[in-house]
Scaffold this motif. Structure first.
Motif, short mmCIF file in Angstrom:
data_model
loop_
_atom_site.label_atom_id
_atom_site.label_comp_id
_atom_site.label_asym_id
_atom_site.label_seq_id
_atom_site.Cartn_x
_atom_site.Cartn_y
_atom_site.Cartn_z
N PHE A 129 0.82 -1.20 0.00
CA PHE A 129 0.00 0.00 0.00
C PHE A 129 0.86 1.26 0.00
CE2 PHE A 129 -4.25 -1.67 1.93
CZ PHE A 129 -4.36 -2.52 0.85
N HIS A 130 2.04 1.20 0.58
CA HIS A 130 2.91 2.38 0.66
C HIS A 130 3.48 2.76 -0.71
CE1 HIS A 130 5.38 -1.17 0.99
NE2 HIS A 130 6.51 -0.48 0.89
N PHE A 131 3.32 1.87 -1.71
CA PHE A 131 3.75 2.18 -3.07
C PHE A 131 2.59 2.64 -3.96
CE2 PHE A 131 7.30 -1.13 -2.48
CZ PHE A 131 8.19 -0.14 -2.07
N TYR A 132 1.40 2.05 -3.75
CA TYR A 132 0.33 2.22 -4.74
C TYR A 132 -1.01 2.73 -4.19
CZ TYR A 132 3.59 -0.86 -7.23
OH TYR A 132 4.71 -1.41 -7.80
N GLU A 133 -1.24 2.67 -2.90
CA GLU A 133 -2.55 3.03 -2.35
C GLU A 133 -2.49 4.39 -1.66
OE1 GLU A 133 -5.63 3.23 0.81
OE2 GLU A 133 -3.48 2.85 1.17
N ILE A 134 -3.53 5.21 -1.81
CA ILE A 134 -3.52 6.60 -1.37
C ILE A 134 -3.12 6.75 0.09
CG2 ILE A 134 -5.00 8.60 -0.93
CD1 ILE A 134 -6.52 7.86 -3.46
N ASN A 135 -3.82 6.06 0.99
CA ASN A 135 -3.53 6.21 2.41
C ASN A 135 -2.13 5.72 2.76
OD1 ASN A 135 -6.14 7.25 3.14
ND2 ASN A 135 -6.95 5.17 2.90
N GLY A 136 -1.74 4.62 2.15
CA GLY A 136 -0.41 4.07 2.43
C GLY A 136 0.69 4.99 1.92
N ILE A 137 0.48 5.59 0.73
CA ILE A 137 1.49 6.50 0.16
C ILE A 137 1.67 7.73 1.04
CG2 ILE A 137 1.96 8.05 -1.77
CD1 ILE A 137 0.60 5.97 -3.58
N THR A 138 0.55 8.37 1.43
CA THR A 138 0.65 9.59 2.24
C THR A 138 1.21 9.29 3.62
OG1 THR A 138 -1.68 9.32 2.86
CG2 THR A 138 -1.19 10.79 1.02
N ALA A 139 0.85 8.14 4.18
CA ALA A 139 1.39 7.79 5.50
C ALA A 139 2.90 7.61 5.45
CB ALA A 139 0.72 6.51 6.01
N ALA A 140 3.38 6.93 4.39
CA ALA A 140 4.83 6.71 4.26
C ALA A 140 5.56 8.03 4.03
CB ALA A 140 5.09 5.75 3.11
N LEU A 141 4.98 8.92 3.21
CA LEU A 141 5.61 10.21 2.94
C LEU A 141 5.62 11.08 4.19
CD1 LEU A 141 6.84 12.18 0.90
CD2 LEU A 141 4.52 12.88 0.28
N ALA A 142 4.52 11.09 4.91
CA ALA A 142 4.45 11.89 6.14
C ALA A 142 5.49 11.43 7.16
CB ALA A 142 3.04 11.81 6.74
N GLU A 143 5.65 10.13 7.28
CA GLU A 143 6.63 9.61 8.23
C GLU A 143 8.06 9.96 7.81
OE1 GLU A 143 7.78 5.38 10.44
OE2 GLU A 143 6.04 5.50 9.11
N GLU A 144 8.31 9.89 6.51
CA GLU A 144 9.64 10.27 6.02
C GLU A 144 9.94 11.74 6.33
OE1 GLU A 144 12.01 10.84 1.75
OE2 GLU A 144 10.00 9.95 1.79
N LEU A 145 8.97 12.61 6.09
CA LEU A 145 9.19 14.05 6.33
C LEU A 145 9.20 14.37 7.81
CD1 LEU A 145 7.02 15.52 3.44
CD2 LEU A 145 9.50 15.19 3.53
N PHE A 146 8.51 13.60 8.62
CA PHE A 146 8.57 13.79 10.07
C PHE A 146 9.99 13.56 10.56
CE2 PHE A 146 8.57 11.75 14.26
CZ PHE A 146 8.01 12.76 15.03
N GLU A 147 10.66 12.57 9.98
CA GLU A 147 12.00 12.21 10.43
C GLU A 147 13.09 13.05 9.76
OE1 GLU A 147 12.20 8.08 9.53
OE2 GLU A 147 10.91 7.46 11.20
N LYS A 148 12.90 13.41 8.48
CA LYS A 148 13.99 14.06 7.74
C LYS A 148 13.64 15.44 7.18
CE LYS A 148 15.72 9.57 6.11
NZ LYS A 148 16.05 8.76 4.90
N GLY A 149 12.41 15.89 7.38
CA GLY A 149 11.96 17.12 6.74
C GLY A 149 12.80 18.34 7.08
N GLU A 150 13.08 18.56 8.33
CA GLU A 150 13.87 19.73 8.74
C GLU A 150 15.28 19.66 8.17
OE1 GLU A 150 12.86 22.45 10.16
OE2 GLU A 150 10.82 21.68 10.30
N GLN A 151 15.83 18.47 8.15
CA GLN A 151 17.18 18.31 7.59
C GLN A 151 17.19 18.62 6.10
OE1 GLN A 151 18.77 14.38 8.21
NE2 GLN A 151 20.46 14.68 6.77
#
Length: 577
Positions: free
Chosen positions: A118-140
């Motif tokens: 789902f993190h590759f192809y499904e709407i909720n999974g994609i946004t959840a994965a992107l949000a988590e990535e930016l939560f961890e690395k966004g400021e950097q």
């Protein structure tokens, strides 16, 4: 397109139920891999897992979500790869997956979402994965000021998530809150959106046709978009106040789609700041900060009126028709950088009348045989003419006199294979040969020495040509003068006795004259017996000198003598005999 069926709009259908079917299997080494087809609305993709992956998934779901531990078909030790067992297990595993999806109809547990990609192809999974990535690395990422790359499918998922009007965090995990994405996009300055040609991954999703909205980006200075349908891009115009560099490649069929998409719904419109001369239905804001625009590798066939909303100073174009070139110049006379490479151009006539400020011009890969249109581009510094059809060295003379030209590329033209190609080209630049970098190679001292020899030879040829022309003119004038002095029925003029050491003047009743003109300096390079007379604007044939003076025999007082209105030049150093 099926993949773009979910488009922008206020009325939205209920979210379709997801399905997972085991459609087959394959033997890999000593174990069986089961092929799962996941369906989410019009989107489908395949995932492959062995039985042990199902077992690990089940163990985690039992521990985390307390599902029935007997839902998963049991393991088999003997005959696990037999055809009958595999076929039965395919059906059982499909039932297992359907029960899991029915148990979690909203947002699937993280472990199940990753199992089904789902993190590759499904709407909720994609946004959840992107949000988590930016939560961890966004400021950097923001602090580094680097370009952030994102896929059209990810932007599509964020757009759809916002349009659904659901809470920003539906999974209960604060790291996957949509707010992390919105906070990041509000502050991002450098964005890159790259799609794919054809289906994405193992899915049927055609990324390049997915609609997405860029209005969530509030501070963009640079954007690169490739392999996305420009007609399905929304919100880019909200970056008009800040965007300085824009690159849209493999995406557009018209300039209007990129520069003024909001004008597509109006019949009559004018750019902001234009004096309105007639009825208009819309005034379109201009790209206030834009200084560089790359529209290469698109299917654009003409420069339309939308170009007046942009005044970039650096513009790369990869178009197909020379008519586009003339329209471009008409609207963008302030260009300093222009790339028209690989456009099948065959003529440059008149370009200097529209490109007066151009500094960098890329004309590589065209059909050019003549450079005559470039001879007045006095601001030109960099010129790429590689991969054209230039054969004659004389064509290089058109650019040899340009005062600012420093970098020239002529490789892969017919003239580039002639002997001593580099030195012959450099010789066309005269005294500036040492300042020119030809084909990305700095000119060497040896080449400059050869250039000096070529220049001397060329000058000698020019002088010889001038002398030849001058002798012809002198002979013609003398012939005309003699024929005018002898009239029919009259006796030949009598010659006064003169010294054999002095030139013999021609006497006639027309009043021939001989003047004596002081020479400043003889000029041997003009040939024996030639020099410059003081205050004279032209060369005179030297007679015999006496005391630094030169007796010059000149034409009769009839017409002009080498541009002089009289038969000889008179000043304080001249006498009439």
């Amino acid at each position: 397109m099926a993949a773009a069926a979910r488009s922008f709009g206020s009325e939205r259908e209920a979210e379709p139920a997801k399905e997972a079917r085991v459609v087959g299997s394959e033997l890999v080494d000593t174990y069986t891999v089961y092929i799962i087809q996941v369906t989410d609305g019009s989107h489908e993709w395949t995932v492959k897992h062995r039985y042990s992956d199902f077992h690990d998934l089940h163990e985690k779901l039992v521990a985390e979500r307390k599902i029935d531990k007997n839902l998963l078909p049991p393991k088999k030790i003997i005959g696990k790869n037999s055809r009958s067992l595999v076929e039965k297990r395919e059906k059982d595993l499909e039932v297992y997956l359907q029960m899991l999806l029915a148990a979690f109809p909203g947002v699937a547990p993280r472990v199940l979402a990753h199992f089904l990609h789902f993190h590759f192809y499904e709407i909720n999974g994609i946004t959840a994965a992107l949000a988590e990535e930016l939560f961890e690395k966004g400021e950097q990422l923001l602090g580094a000021g680097e370009v952030f790359a994102i896929r059209p499918l990810q932007l599509y998922a964020v757009t759809e998530q916002l349009l659904q009007g659901k809470p920003t965090c539906t999974s209960g995990d604060a790291k996957t809150d949509l707010g992390h994405i919105l906070d990041f996009t509000c502050r991002l300055k450098y964005l890159k959106v790259s799609g794919t040609e054809g289906p994405f991954g193992t899915s049927n999703i055609q990324e390049q046709f997915l609609p997405f909205d860029l209005s969530i980006f509030k501070s963009l200075h640079q954007v690169e978009i490739s392999h996305c349908d420009a007609k399905h891009i929304r919100g880019l115009v909200t970056s008009k106040p800040t965007l300085a560099t824009m690159s849209i490649r493999f995406s557009a069929t018209s300039m209007k789609e990129v520069l003024v998409p909001e004008a597509l719904e109006f019949d009559e419109w004018e750019p902001e700041g234009t004096a309105l001369e007639g009825p208009v239905t819309a005034v379109i804001p201009t790209w206030q900060a834009l200084t560089a625009l790359d529209l290469s590798h698109n299917s654009i066939s003409e420069i339309d009126e939308s170009v007046v909303c942009s005044r970039p100073v650096s513009w790369r174009l990869d178009l197909n028709h020379f008519t586009v070139f003339s329209m471009l110049l008409q609207h963008l006379y302030n260009l300093v950088h222009l790339d028209l490479s690989y456009n099948k151009l065959c003529s440059l006539e008149g370009v200097h009348t529209k490109l007066g400020n151009i500094k960098t011009l890329n004309l590589a890969g065209n059909l050019l045989e003549s450079l005559s249109g470039l001879h007045k581009l006095y601001s030109l510094v960099n010129l790429d003419l590689s991969n054209n059809r230039i054969e004659q060295m004389e064509e290089v003379r058109s650019i040899g006199s340009l005062p600012c030209l420093e970098h020239v590329a002529l490789l892969n033209n017919p003239l580039s294979i002639i002997p001593d190609y580099r030195t012959k080209v450099l010789a066309q630049f005269g005294d500036r040969a040492s300042e020119v970098c030809l084909d990305d190679t700095v000119t060497t001292e040896k080449e400059l020495d050869t250039v000096e020899v070529l220049k001397a030879i060329q000058k000698a040829k020019e002088v010889k040509s001038k002398l030849s022309n001058l002798e012809k003119k002198v002979g013609e004038d003398a012939r005309l003068s003699t024929s005018a002095c002898v009239r029919p029925g009259s006796s030949p003029p009598t010659m006064a006795p003169t010294s054999a050491s002095l030139p013999q003047p021609i006497l006639s009743n027309q009043g021939n004259r001989v003047c004596i003109l002081l020479l400043v300096e003889p000029q041997p390079w003009l040939g024996p017996g030639w020099g410059w007379g003081r205050d004279a604007a032209t060369c005179f044939l030297q007679g015999q000198t006496q005391g630094g003076q030169c007796r010059l025999q000149v034409a009769p007082l009839r017409g002009t003598w080498w541009g002089c209105p009289f038969c000889c030049l008179l000043d304080e150093d001249s006498q009439v005999l």
